[in-house]
Motif scaffolding. Structure first.
Motif, PDB file in Angstrom:
ATOM      1  N   GLU A   1      35.325  45.224  26.123  1.00  0.00           N
ATOM      2  CA  GLU A   1      36.022  45.919  25.034  1.00  0.00           C
ATOM      3  C   GLU A   1      37.510  46.028  25.352  1.00  0.00           C
ATOM      4  O   GLU A   1      38.367  45.752  24.503  1.00  0.00           O
ATOM      5  CB  GLU A   1      35.398  47.301  24.864  1.00  0.00           C
ATOM      6  N   GLN A   2      37.807  46.405  26.601  1.00  0.00           N
ATOM      7  CA  GLN A   2      39.223  46.515  27.021  1.00  0.00           C
ATOM      8  C   GLN A   2      39.957  45.197  26.836  1.00  0.00           C
ATOM      9  O   GLN A   2      41.147  45.171  26.546  1.00  0.00           O
ATOM     10  CB  GLN A   2      39.303  46.872  28.506  1.00  0.00           C
ATOM     11  N   LEU A   3      39.237  44.089  27.027  1.00  0.00           N
ATOM     12  CA  LEU A   3      39.872  42.771  26.948  1.00  0.00           C
ATOM     13  C   LEU A   3      39.874  42.212  25.520  1.00  0.00           C
ATOM     14  O   LEU A   3      40.342  41.100  25.287  1.00  0.00           O
ATOM     15  CB  LEU A   3      39.162  41.792  27.891  1.00  0.00           C
TER      16      LEU A   3
ATOM     17  N   THR B   1      22.694  47.942  27.589  1.00  0.00           N
ATOM     18  CA  THR B   1      22.752  49.140  28.438  1.00  0.00           C
ATOM     19  C   THR B   1      23.782  49.007  29.568  1.00  0.00           C
ATOM     20  O   THR B   1      23.942  49.935  30.366  1.00  0.00           O
ATOM     21  CB  THR B   1      21.375  49.396  29.080  1.00  0.00           C
ATOM     22  N   HIS B   2      24.460  47.880  29.659  1.00  0.00           N
ATOM     23  CA  HIS B   2      25.386  47.631  30.781  1.00  0.00           C
ATOM     24  C   HIS B   2      26.778  48.139  30.413  1.00  0.00           C
ATOM     25  O   HIS B   2      27.664  47.385  30.021  1.00  0.00           O
ATOM     26  CB  HIS B   2      25.415  46.142  31.091  1.00  0.00           C
ATOM     27  N   GLN B   3      26.953  49.447  30.594  1.00  0.00           N
ATOM     28  CA  GLN B   3      28.178  50.088  30.116  1.00  0.00           C
ATOM     29  C   GLN B   3      29.427  49.540  30.790  1.00  0.00           C
ATOM     30  O   GLN B   3      30.461  49.363  30.147  1.00  0.00           O
ATOM     31  CB  GLN B   3      28.074  51.604  30.299  1.00  0.00           C
ATOM     32  N   ALA B   4      29.346  49.245  32.095  1.00  0.00           N
ATOM     33  CA  ALA B   4      30.540  48.738  32.795  1.00  0.00           C
ATOM     34  C   ALA B   4      31.008  47.429  32.166  1.00  0.00           C
ATOM     35  O   ALA B   4      32.198  47.258  31.862  1.00  0.00           O
ATOM     36  CB  ALA B   4      30.228  48.538  34.275  1.00  0.00           C
ATOM     37  N   ALA B   5      30.074  46.504  31.945  1.00  0.00           N
ATOM     38  CA  ALA B   5      30.449  45.204  31.375  1.00  0.00           C
ATOM     39  C   ALA B   5      30.915  45.361  29.924  1.00  0.00           C
ATOM     40  O   ALA B   5      31.875  44.698  29.501  1.00  0.00           O
ATOM     41  CB  ALA B   5      29.260  44.251  31.448  1.00  0.00           C
ATOM     42  N   LEU B   6      30.265  46.247  29.187  1.00  0.00           N
ATOM     43  CA  LEU B   6      30.672  46.457  27.782  1.00  0.00           C
ATOM     44  C   LEU B   6      32.091  47.004  27.715  1.00  0.00           C
ATOM     45  O   LEU B   6      32.912  46.549  26.914  1.00  0.00           O
ATOM     46  CB  LEU B   6      29.700  47.417  27.086  1.00  0.00           C
ATOM     47  N   THR B   7      32.392  47.971  28.586  1.00  0.00           N
ATOM     48  CA  THR B   7      33.736  48.566  28.581  1.00  0.00           C
ATOM     49  C   THR B   7      34.781  47.536  28.990  1.00  0.00           C
ATOM     50  O   THR B   7      35.856  47.430  28.387  1.00  0.00           O
ATOM     51  CB  THR B   7      33.796  49.779  29.523  1.00  0.00           C
ATOM     52  N   LEU B   8      34.464  46.771  30.027  1.00  0.00           N
ATOM     53  CA  LEU B   8      35.378  45.713  30.480  1.00  0.00           C
ATOM     54  C   LEU B   8      35.698  44.752  29.327  1.00  0.00           C
ATOM     55  O   LEU B   8      36.862  44.446  29.056  1.00  0.00           O
ATOM     56  CB  LEU B   8      34.719  44.966  31.653  1.00  0.00           C
TER      57      LEU B   8
ATOM     58  N   ASP C   1      28.179  33.601  34.708  1.00  0.00           N
ATOM     59  CA  ASP C   1      27.923  34.700  35.641  1.00  0.00           C
ATOM     60  C   ASP C   1      29.238  35.310  36.083  1.00  0.00           C
ATOM     61  O   ASP C   1      30.228  34.585  36.240  1.00  0.00           O
ATOM     62  CB  ASP C   1      27.200  34.194  36.906  1.00  0.00           C
ATOM     63  N   LEU C   2      29.201  36.611  36.290  1.00  0.00           N
ATOM     64  CA  LEU C   2      30.370  37.329  36.811  1.00  0.00           C
ATOM     65  C   LEU C   2      29.841  38.321  37.832  1.00  0.00           C
ATOM     66  O   LEU C   2      28.916  39.083  37.533  1.00  0.00           O
ATOM     67  CB  LEU C   2      31.075  38.067  35.662  1.00  0.00           C
ATOM     68  N   TRP C   3      30.422  38.290  39.010  1.00  0.00           N
ATOM     69  CA  TRP C   3      29.938  39.190  40.080  1.00  0.00           C
ATOM     70  C   TRP C   3      31.085  39.552  41.007  1.00  0.00           C
ATOM     71  O   TRP C   3      31.898  38.701  41.358  1.00  0.00           O
ATOM     72  CB  TRP C   3      28.831  38.495  40.875  1.00  0.00           C
ATOM     73  N   VAL C   4      31.124  40.821  41.379  1.00  0.00           N
ATOM     74  CA  VAL C   4      32.097  41.318  42.351  1.00  0.00           C
ATOM     75  C   VAL C   4      31.304  42.061  43.430  1.00  0.00           C
ATOM     76  O   VAL C   4      30.405  42.866  43.106  1.00  0.00           O
ATOM     77  CB  VAL C   4      33.120  42.266  41.675  1.00  0.00           C
ATOM     78  N   ALA C   5      31.611  41.795  44.687  1.00  0.00           N
ATOM     79  CA  ALA C   5      30.897  42.469  45.790  1.00  0.00           C
ATOM     80  C   ALA C   5      31.027  43.979  45.640  1.00  0.00           C
ATOM     81  O   ALA C   5      32.107  44.485  45.303  1.00  0.00           O
ATOM     82  CB  ALA C   5      31.474  42.030  47.129  1.00  0.00           C
TER      83      ALA C   5
ATOM     84  N   ALA D   1      34.067  45.835  46.737  1.00  0.00           N
ATOM     85  CA  ALA D   1      35.361  45.469  46.144  1.00  0.00           C
ATOM     86  C   ALA D   1      35.468  45.874  44.677  1.00  0.00           C
ATOM     87  O   ALA D   1      36.409  45.488  43.994  1.00  0.00           O
ATOM     88  CB  ALA D   1      35.569  43.965  46.295  1.00  0.00           C
ATOM     89  N   ARG D   2      34.498  46.639  44.196  1.00  0.00           N
ATOM     90  CA  ARG D   2      34.496  46.975  42.750  1.00  0.00           C
ATOM     91  C   ARG D   2      35.522  48.041  42.403  1.00  0.00           C
ATOM     92  O   ARG D   2      36.000  48.760  43.255  1.00  0.00           O
ATOM     93  CB  ARG D   2      33.076  47.424  42.335  1.00  0.00           C
ATOM     94  N   ARG D   3      35.822  48.113  41.143  1.00  0.00           N
ATOM     95  CA  ARG D   3      36.774  49.072  40.547  1.00  0.00           C
ATOM     96  C   ARG D   3      38.185  48.889  41.084  1.00  0.00           C
ATOM     97  O   ARG D   3      38.949  49.834  41.170  1.00  0.00           O
ATOM     98  CB  ARG D   3      36.316  50.530  40.737  1.00  0.00           C
ATOM     99  N   ARG D   4      38.526  47.655  41.432  1.00  0.00           N
ATOM    100  CA  ARG D   4      39.909  47.356  41.815  1.00  0.00           C
ATOM    101  C   ARG D   4      40.549  46.431  40.786  1.00  0.00           C
ATOM    102  O   ARG D   4      41.652  45.945  40.996  1.00  0.00           O
ATOM    103  CB  ARG D   4      39.939  46.662  43.180  1.00  0.00           C
ATOM    104  N   GLY D   5      39.807  46.103  39.721  1.00  0.00           N
ATOM    105  CA  GLY D   5      40.379  45.228  38.696  1.00  0.00           C
ATOM    106  C   GLY D   5      40.104  43.751  38.916  1.00  0.00           C
ATOM    107  O   GLY D   5      40.698  42.891  38.258  1.00  0.00           O
ATOM    108  N   ILE D   6      39.176  43.430  39.840  1.00  0.00           N
ATOM    109  CA  ILE D   6      38.926  42.006  40.139  1.00  0.00           C
ATOM    110  C   ILE D   6      38.221  41.319  38.960  1.00  0.00           C
ATOM    111  O   ILE D   6      38.591  40.208  38.554  1.00  0.00           O
ATOM    112  CB  ILE D   6      38.109  41.851  41.446  1.00  0.00           C
ATOM    113  N   ALA D   7      37.216  41.962  38.376  1.00  0.00           N
ATOM    114  CA  ALA D   7      36.511  41.349  37.235  1.00  0.00           C
ATOM    115  C   ALA D   7      37.486  41.139  36.075  1.00  0.00           C
ATOM    116  O   ALA D   7      37.490  40.080  35.437  1.00  0.00           O
ATOM    117  CB  ALA D   7      35.334  42.230  36.803  1.00  0.00           C
ATOM    118  N   ARG D   8      38.320  42.131  35.828  1.00  0.00           N
ATOM    119  CA  ARG D   8      39.300  41.995  34.737  1.00  0.00           C
ATOM    120  C   ARG D   8      40.256  40.823  35.016  1.00  0.00           C
ATOM    121  O   ARG D   8      40.542  40.018  34.138  1.00  0.00           O
ATOM    122  CB  ARG D   8      40.073  43.312  34.580  1.00  0.00           C
ATOM    123  N   ALA D   9      40.692  40.715  36.263  1.00  0.00           N
ATOM    124  CA  ALA D   9      41.619  39.628  36.615  1.00  0.00           C
ATOM    125  C   ALA D   9      40.930  38.264  36.483  1.00  0.00           C
ATOM    126  O   ALA D   9      41.547  37.292  36.025  1.00  0.00           O
ATOM    127  CB  ALA D   9      42.137  39.841  38.033  1.00  0.00           C
TER     128      ALA D   9
END
Ligand SMILES: CC(C)(COP(=O)(O)OP(=O)(O)OC[C@H]1O[C@@H](n2cnc3c(N)ncnc32)[C@H](O)[C@@H]1OP(=O)(O)O)[C@@H](O)C(=O)NCCC(=O)NCCS
Length: 194
Positions: A168-170, A159-166, A120-124, A127-135
């Motif tokens: 892919e970036q990694l 369909t979860h574009q945010a997670a797919l992009t994250l 599981d991965l979750w960010v409040a 606090a999103r779009r600050r790079g916490i999930a990536r970190a």
């Protein structure tokens, strides 16, 4: 928390946020956060209570297999983010009938079979779009490298574009696309480590 993981976290420059290991005492807050079902398509299955979810997290932070990172903020009691993961071994774990991890071809896995599975991965929301999930995911890569795990495996909905992009970036690569434990179309992704 080992030095490589902490160094990776510091490099993310998330001022005021603290990374620590998940403790069993975090699990009520984790289950309550997951109860909203964000990132998951609503299906016809009955909604789980947070207590059901909490029961499914038994062992996290204490059994040596199911682990997690928690992000805390000074003065705020509940975690503002977390990443739960499992230490897995393709060669010796029993994944159960029909589980994709048991069905993927051997070549997907490191030679010794050892990998980490994101649970599981979750960010409040605030606090999103600050790079916490990536970190958090980079911290997981550091943990994998320092413990000799040759791969990370993660799943997201197609369909979860945010997670797919994250992912892919990694540098995660798709190894499976299709239904998994229900009719929802999901993607299995891996990142080789080391
Ligand atoms: C998905 C989630 C974990 C992302 O957390 P986050 O801390 O906001 O992500 P980050 O700030 O680290 O974003 C890293 C990259 O992911 C992508 N991304 C993250 N959120 C995005 C969004 N809402 N829309 C589009 N891209 C997004 C971006 O490429 C972003 O990089 P950028 O900000 O430099 O463009 C968070 O939205 C969340 O907890 N959602 C609910 C639970 C969930 O869906 N978990 C994942 C299940 S697979």
């Amino acid at each position: 928390m080992n030095d490589q993981v902490m160094a990776t976290w510091r490099n993310a420059h998330l001022q005021g946020l603290i990374l620590r290991r998940l403790e069993p005492s975090d699990l009520d807050a984790v289950a309550k956060a997951l109860q909203a079902g964000e990132g998951y398509t609503q299906t016809t299955a009955p909604a789980e209570t947070w207590q059901d979810i909490r029961a499914g997290l038994a062992g996290f932070g204490e059994d040596g297999v199911n682990e997690g990172f928690v992000v805390g903020e000074g003065g705020v009691e509940a975690p503002i983010a977390f990443l739960l993961y499992r230490r897995r071994n393709r060669a010796t774990d029993d994944f159960g009938e029909g589980n994709i991890l048991g069905l993927l071809e051997d070549g997907v896995f490191p030679a010794d079979g050892r990998f980490l599975q994101v649970h599981d991965l979750w960010v409040a929301p605030r606090a999103r779009r600050r790079g916490i999930a990536r970190a958090l995911k980079r911290a997981l890569e550091a943990a994998a490298a320092s413990e000799g795990f040759g791969m990370i495996y993660t799943v997201t909905e197609t369909t979860h574009q945010a997670a797919l992009t994250l992912n892919e970036q990694l540098g995660y690569l798709e190894v499976y696309r299709g239904p998994m434990w229900d009719d929802v179309e999901r993607v299995g992704l891996t990142k080789p480590i080391g």
